[in-house]
Design a protein around this motif. Structure first.
Motif, PDB file in Angstrom:
ATOM      1  N   SER A 190      65.483 -23.475   3.109  1.00 61.99           N
ATOM      2  CA  SER A 190      64.333 -23.796   3.548  1.00 61.99           C
ATOM      3  C   SER A 190      63.237 -23.382   2.966  1.00 61.99           C
ATOM      4  O   SER A 190      63.115 -22.249   2.378  1.00 61.99           O
ATOM      5  CB  SER A 190      64.182 -23.441   5.130  1.00 61.99           C
ATOM      6  OG  SER A 190      62.877 -23.776   5.899  1.00 61.99           O
ATOM      7  N   VAL A 191      62.307 -24.386   2.702  1.00 60.09           N
ATOM      8  CA  VAL A 191      61.233 -24.165   1.692  1.00 60.09           C
ATOM      9  C   VAL A 191      59.991 -24.559   2.153  1.00 60.09           C
ATOM     10  O   VAL A 191      59.788 -25.599   2.974  1.00 60.09           O
ATOM     11  CB  VAL A 191      61.345 -25.053   0.424  1.00 60.09           C
ATOM     12  CG1 VAL A 191      60.018 -24.703  -0.458  1.00 60.09           C
ATOM     13  CG2 VAL A 191      62.776 -24.719  -0.320  1.00 60.09           C
ATOM     14  N   GLU A 192      58.935 -23.519   2.423  1.00 60.56           N
ATOM     15  CA  GLU A 192      57.727 -23.758   2.955  1.00 60.56           C
ATOM     16  C   GLU A 192      56.705 -23.868   1.866  1.00 60.56           C
ATOM     17  O   GLU A 192      56.620 -22.993   0.991  1.00 60.56           O
ATOM     18  CB  GLU A 192      57.240 -22.653   3.879  1.00 60.56           C
ATOM     19  CG  GLU A 192      58.345 -22.434   5.056  1.00 60.56           C
ATOM     20  CD  GLU A 192      57.816 -21.428   6.095  1.00 60.56           C
ATOM     21  OE1 GLU A 192      56.551 -20.722   5.831  1.00 60.56           O
ATOM     22  OE2 GLU A 192      58.490 -21.062   7.094  1.00 60.56           O
ATOM     23  N   ILE A 193      55.842 -25.147   2.045  1.00 59.35           N
ATOM     24  CA  ILE A 193      54.683 -25.237   1.061  1.00 59.35           C
ATOM     25  C   ILE A 193      53.484 -25.450   1.845  1.00 59.35           C
ATOM     26  O   ILE A 193      53.304 -26.301   2.797  1.00 59.35           O
ATOM     27  CB  ILE A 193      55.088 -26.597   0.325  1.00 59.35           C
ATOM     28  CG1 ILE A 193      56.636 -26.438  -0.204  1.00 59.35           C
ATOM     29  CG2 ILE A 193      53.976 -27.131  -0.718  1.00 59.35           C
ATOM     30  CD1 ILE A 193      57.050 -27.617  -1.078  1.00 59.35           C
ATOM     31  N   SER A 194      52.295 -24.875   1.115  1.00 53.35           N
ATOM     32  CA  SER A 194      50.986 -24.880   1.848  1.00 53.35           C
ATOM     33  C   SER A 194      50.167 -25.557   0.764  1.00 53.35           C
ATOM     34  O   SER A 194      50.466 -25.565  -0.633  1.00 53.35           O
ATOM     35  CB  SER A 194      50.523 -23.511   2.047  1.00 53.35           C
ATOM     36  OG  SER A 194      51.306 -23.099   3.127  1.00 53.35           O
ATOM     37  N   LYS A 195      49.164 -26.154   0.955  1.00 51.54           N
ATOM     38  CA  LYS A 195      48.112 -26.899   0.034  1.00 51.54           C
ATOM     39  C   LYS A 195      47.579 -25.569  -0.950  1.00 51.54           C
ATOM     40  O   LYS A 195      47.450 -24.828  -0.451  1.00 51.54           O
ATOM     41  CB  LYS A 195      46.878 -27.549   0.711  1.00 51.54           C
ATOM     42  CG  LYS A 195      47.275 -29.023   1.043  1.00 51.54           C
ATOM     43  CD  LYS A 195      46.070 -29.604   1.515  1.00 51.54           C
ATOM     44  CE  LYS A 195      46.373 -30.933   2.153  1.00 51.54           C
ATOM     45  NZ  LYS A 195      44.945 -31.772   2.689  1.00 51.54           N
ATOM     46  N   GLY A 196      47.329 -26.091  -2.174  1.00 51.78           N
ATOM     47  CA  GLY A 196      46.963 -25.274  -2.978  1.00 51.78           C
ATOM     48  C   GLY A 196      46.130 -26.082  -4.375  1.00 51.78           C
ATOM     49  O   GLY A 196      46.221 -27.074  -4.465  1.00 51.78           O
ATOM     50  N   VAL A 197      45.383 -25.312  -5.002  1.00 52.76           N
ATOM     51  CA  VAL A 197      44.774 -25.703  -6.379  1.00 52.76           C
ATOM     52  C   VAL A 197      45.881 -25.875  -7.371  1.00 52.76           C
ATOM     53  O   VAL A 197      46.708 -25.281  -7.731  1.00 52.76           O
ATOM     54  CB  VAL A 197      43.557 -24.760  -6.956  1.00 52.76           C
ATOM     55  CG1 VAL A 197      43.206 -25.034  -8.234  1.00 52.76           C
ATOM     56  CG2 VAL A 197      42.539 -24.530  -5.736  1.00 52.76           C
ATOM     57  N   ILE A 198      45.835 -27.163  -8.176  1.00 53.65           N
ATOM     58  CA  ILE A 198      46.561 -27.370  -9.246  1.00 53.65           C
ATOM     59  C   ILE A 198      45.864 -27.667 -10.531  1.00 53.65           C
ATOM     60  O   ILE A 198      45.113 -28.436 -10.474  1.00 53.65           O
ATOM     61  CB  ILE A 198      47.561 -28.693  -9.100  1.00 53.65           C
ATOM     62  CG1 ILE A 198      48.263 -28.480  -7.691  1.00 53.65           C
ATOM     63  CG2 ILE A 198      48.411 -28.931 -10.089  1.00 53.65           C
ATOM     64  CD1 ILE A 198      49.035 -29.497  -7.345  1.00 53.65           C
ATOM     65  N   LEU A 199      46.247 -27.067 -11.402  1.00 56.03           N
ATOM     66  CA  LEU A 199      45.307 -27.265 -12.680  1.00 56.03           C
ATOM     67  C   LEU A 199      45.981 -28.257 -13.697  1.00 56.03           C
ATOM     68  O   LEU A 199      46.886 -28.773 -13.296  1.00 56.03           O
ATOM     69  CB  LEU A 199      45.430 -25.750 -13.512  1.00 56.03           C
ATOM     70  CG  LEU A 199      44.683 -24.333 -13.030  1.00 56.03           C
ATOM     71  CD1 LEU A 199      45.190 -23.270 -13.962  1.00 56.03           C
ATOM     72  CD2 LEU A 199      43.462 -24.688 -12.503  1.00 56.03           C
ATOM     73  N   ASP A 200      45.158 -28.731 -14.677  1.00 55.65           N
ATOM     74  CA  ASP A 200      45.481 -29.685 -15.471  1.00 55.65           C
ATOM     75  C   ASP A 200      46.946 -29.607 -16.043  1.00 55.65           C
ATOM     76  O   ASP A 200      47.143 -28.316 -16.483  1.00 55.65           O
ATOM     77  CB  ASP A 200      44.677 -30.009 -16.692  1.00 55.65           C
ATOM     78  CG  ASP A 200      43.322 -30.694 -16.101  1.00 55.65           C
ATOM     79  OD1 ASP A 200      43.443 -31.118 -14.856  1.00 55.65           O
ATOM     80  OD2 ASP A 200      42.358 -30.718 -16.951  1.00 55.65           O
ATOM     81  N   GLN A 201      47.881 -30.578 -16.385  1.00 58.37           N
ATOM     82  CA  GLN A 201      49.208 -30.215 -16.466  1.00 58.37           C
ATOM     83  C   GLN A 201      49.192 -30.375 -18.417  1.00 58.37           C
ATOM     84  O   GLN A 201      48.814 -31.239 -18.673  1.00 58.37           O
ATOM     85  CB  GLN A 201      50.167 -31.228 -15.958  1.00 58.37           C
ATOM     86  CG  GLN A 201      50.091 -31.096 -14.799  1.00 58.37           C
ATOM     87  CD  GLN A 201      50.642 -29.719 -14.096  1.00 58.37           C
ATOM     88  OE1 GLN A 201      51.979 -29.501 -14.264  1.00 58.37           O
ATOM     89  NE2 GLN A 201      49.885 -28.977 -13.296  1.00 58.37           N
ATOM     90  N   ARG A 202      49.903 -29.552 -18.776  1.00 59.05           N
ATOM     91  CA  ARG A 202      50.126 -29.341 -20.126  1.00 59.05           C
ATOM     92  C   ARG A 202      51.409 -30.494 -20.445  1.00 59.05           C
ATOM     93  O   ARG A 202      52.125 -30.803 -19.548  1.00 59.05           O
ATOM     94  CB  ARG A 202      50.382 -28.218 -20.888  1.00 59.05           C
ATOM     95  CG  ARG A 202      49.446 -27.125 -20.833  1.00 59.05           C
ATOM     96  CD  ARG A 202      48.284 -27.805 -21.744  1.00 59.05           C
ATOM     97  NE  ARG A 202      48.575 -27.848 -23.225  1.00 59.05           N
ATOM     98  CZ  ARG A 202      48.402 -27.126 -24.140  1.00 59.05           C
ATOM     99  NH1 ARG A 202      48.308 -25.962 -23.808  1.00 59.05           N
ATOM    100  NH2 ARG A 202      49.036 -27.278 -25.313  1.00 59.05           N
TER     101      ARG A 202
END
Length: 469
Positions: A190-202
Motif C-alpha cells: 500500500s502506498v500513501e501519497i499527499s500533494k506536494g511541490v514538484i520542481l522542474d524536471q531535468r
C-alpha cells in the motif's frame, strides 16, 4: 413688405431651431445607443463584457462570435458559451479561485493508464510516468508498477473514472500496488501519497552504442522556460561523444513554450542560422500573418544566447522522434517545424493534434477590475514551408504501441518498444532481446485488451502552445 420679411425671418429661425434640436436629439440618442453601460467591478456583467471585448480583438474565430448573449452568466459558463465549435482548447481561470482550474496530477507527480487486462479480464492501472523528486517518487512509485485499488476500492470499468476523479479532488489518497502471480492479481504493498511541490524536471540523456553506431537519446517532459539553455550541456556531451544519430523522446511531452522548441531545433538541425524562418502564425484580421525566424523565436525572453546554441549544434540531417497521443503543442511544433530543415521520422502513435497557439490575456487596466485570466486560441501554426493543419494529429512513420510489450521499461532502456523501434531504424537491424525467455513469459502473462483512460493524455488536452506575441 417689411412685415412679410419679418414673418419669414421668424419662420426660418423657428425651423432652424427645430433642425438643430433634431440633430442634437439624434446625436444624443446615437451616443446613448453606442455607449456601453457601466457595470460594477467584479460583477458577472463587468467580467463578461471584458471577456467579449478581448475575444473580439484577439480570438481566432472572432468573426463568428454569437450574439444575444447572457452577460449575467457566471464567467466560465459565459466563456464556454461563446467558444467556437471548432475550439477544443481555449480556457479561462481565476488565479484566486482554485475551483476554476482543470484538475490534474501535477501536485502528485505521476500518470497512469487504466487498462482491461487480457488474460484475467481484470481492470488494472499501469504507472507510466513518475516525476523525479515528487510525492509519487518519494512514496516509492516506479514506472511499470501496477495498481489494482485506489482508496481501498477495486478498480473496475465502471469506477475507473470516478476513482481517478477522487485522486484529482483530494490532497491525500492511497494506492494498492499489485503483482500478477499465477494469472491472479495479488496485493503487494500500500502506498500513501499527499500533494506536494514538484520542481522542474531535468532531461534524461545518454549515448547508446548499437551495431557500431553511437546514438544520442534525449527524453524531455515539457518545454518549460529556460529549457534550451539547460540542454547545452547534454548536447556538448553528444558532440564530444561523436554521435551520428539522435532519438528525441517526446512521448509524454505535452508542450509549453515556442521559444524552447525553437531553441531545441537550433541545437539539432543542419544549416541553421538566426534569420532562418521557423514558424508562421496566422490569426484573425487584427492579428494577421506573422513569420518569425529561428533566432528571434529562441531568444525573445533572453534566457539563451543564440551563438551558444550554434556552438552546440549537432548539424544532423535526420532525427528520430518518439511520440504518443500525449505528445502535444510545442512537441508537435518540433515535429512539424523541423521538417523543412531535416528528415523527421516519428515513431509511436498519432500525436494529440494541437496546431494552435495562445497567449495569456489579463486585465491591464489600473486599477484592475477583472481578476480572471484568459487563454484563447489566437493563432493557427505553420512551419517555414507553410505546412500545418495537423489538428487530427501527426501520423507516425513507424507505428508502435508502448503497451504492446509489458512490463513497461524505464526511459532509455533499449527493451522499451519505442526506443527499440528507433534503434532498429537507425541501424537497419532488429534489436536482440535481453533475457528473451523472461521477456516472452511476461508478455504472454500480461497483455492489454482495452485502454479505459490515460491521465497523461487527459493532461495533454489542457495544454496549449504558448507564444509571446
Amino acid at each position: 413688405m417689411e412685415n412679410t420679411l419679418n414673418i419669414f425671418k421668424r419662420s426660418a429661425l423657428h425651423w432652424l431651431c427645430l433642425f438643430f434640436f433634431f440633430i442634437a436629439v439624434q446625436s444624443s440618442c446615437k451616443k446613448n445607443k453606442d455607449q456601453k453601460p457601466e457595470y460594477p467591478a467584479g460583477s458577472n456583467e463587468n467580467v463578461n463584457t471584458w471577456i467579449l471585448d478581448s475575444l473580439k480583438r484577439y480570438y481566432y474565430w472572432n468573426e463568428s462570435l454569437p450574439s444575444n448573449l447572457d452577460i449575467s452568466a457566471k464567467p466560465q459558463d459565459f466563456f464556454n458559451s461563446v467558444r467556437n465549435a471548432a475550439d477544443r482548447f481555449s480556457y479561462i481561470i481565476n488565479p484566486n479561485d482554485p475551483s476554476t482550474y482543470t484538475p490534474n496530477n501535477k501536485n502528485f507527480g505521476f500518470d497512469y493508464s487504466t487498462i482491461k487486462e487480457q488474460t484475467t479480464g481484470q481492470v488494472i492501472g499501469i504507472i507510466k510516468l513518475v516525476l523525479k523528486d515528487s510525492p509519487a517518487s518519494r512514496a516509492g512509485l516506479k514506472r511499470g508498477d501496477y495498481i489494482n485499488k485506489i482508496n481501498g476500492k477495486q478498480l473496475t470499468e465502471a469506477n475507473a473514472q470516478t476513482l481517478q476523479n477522487e485522486i484529482l479532488s483530494s490532497d491525500h489518497f492511497t494506492l494498492m500496488i499489485a503483482e500478477l502471480n499465477n494469472n491472479t492479481w495479488v496485493d503487494k504493498k500500500s502506498v500513501e501519497i499527499s500533494k506536494g511541490v514538484i520542481l522542474d524536471q531535468r532531461e534524461i540523456s545518454k549515448v547508446i552504442e548499437s551495431d557500431g553506431k553511437k546514438i544520442g537519446y534525449l527524453y524531455l517532459t515539457d518545454f518549460s522556460p529556460g529549457l534550451a539553455n539547460s540542454l547545452t550541456a547534454a548536447f556538448s556531451g553528444f558532440k564530444t561523444s561523436g554521435i551520428s544519430d539522435l532519438i528525441l523522446d517526446l512521448r509524454y511531452n505535452s508542450g509549453g513554450q515556442v521559444a524552447e522548441a525553437a531553441g531545441l531545433c537550433a541545437l539539432i538541425a543542419q544549416g541553421v542560422n538566426y534569420d532562418k524562418p521557423f514558424i508562421t502564425y496566422k490569426g484573425n484580421k487584427n492579428g494577421g500573418v506573422k513569420t518569425e525566424s529561428l533566432g528571434s523565436a529562441a531568444t525573445f525572453d533572453g534566457t539563451v544566447n543564440f551563438n551558444t546554441l550554434l556552438q552546440k549544434n549537432l548539424g544532423l540531417s535526420k532525427v528520430y522522434i518518439l511520440g504518443t497521443a500525449a505528445t502535444a503543442s510545442a512537441s508537435e511544433v518540433i515535429i512539424n517545424n523541423l521538417k523543412p530543415y531535416m528528415q523527421v521520422i516519428l515513431i509511436g502513435e498519432t500525436t494529440r493534434g494541437k496546431d494552435e497557439a495562445s497567449f495569456s490575456i489579463s486585465d491591464a487596466r489600473n486599477p484592475k477590475q477583472v481578476q480572471w485570466e484568459m487563454h484563447p486560441i489566437v493563432y493557427k501554426l505553420f512551419n517555414s514551408s507553410g505546412i500545418g493543419g495537423y489538428s487530427a494529429g501527426i501520423l507516425p512513420d513507424v507505428p508502435v504501441n508502448e503497451l504492446s510489450s509489458l512490463p513497461l521499461r524505464q526511459f532509455g532502456e533499449i527493451e522499451d518498444p519505442l526506443l527499440k523501434a528507433a534503434i532498429s531504424q537507425v541501424t537497419g537491424k532488429a534489436i536482440a532481446a535481453v533475457n528473451n525467455k523472461l521477456k516472452q513469459a511476461k508478455t504472454k502473462e500480461l497483455a492489454v485488451a482495452k485502454v479505459l483512460l490515460d491521465t497523461r493524455i487527459q493532461a495533454a488536452n489542457s495544454s496549449i502552445v504558448i507564444t509571446h506575441h
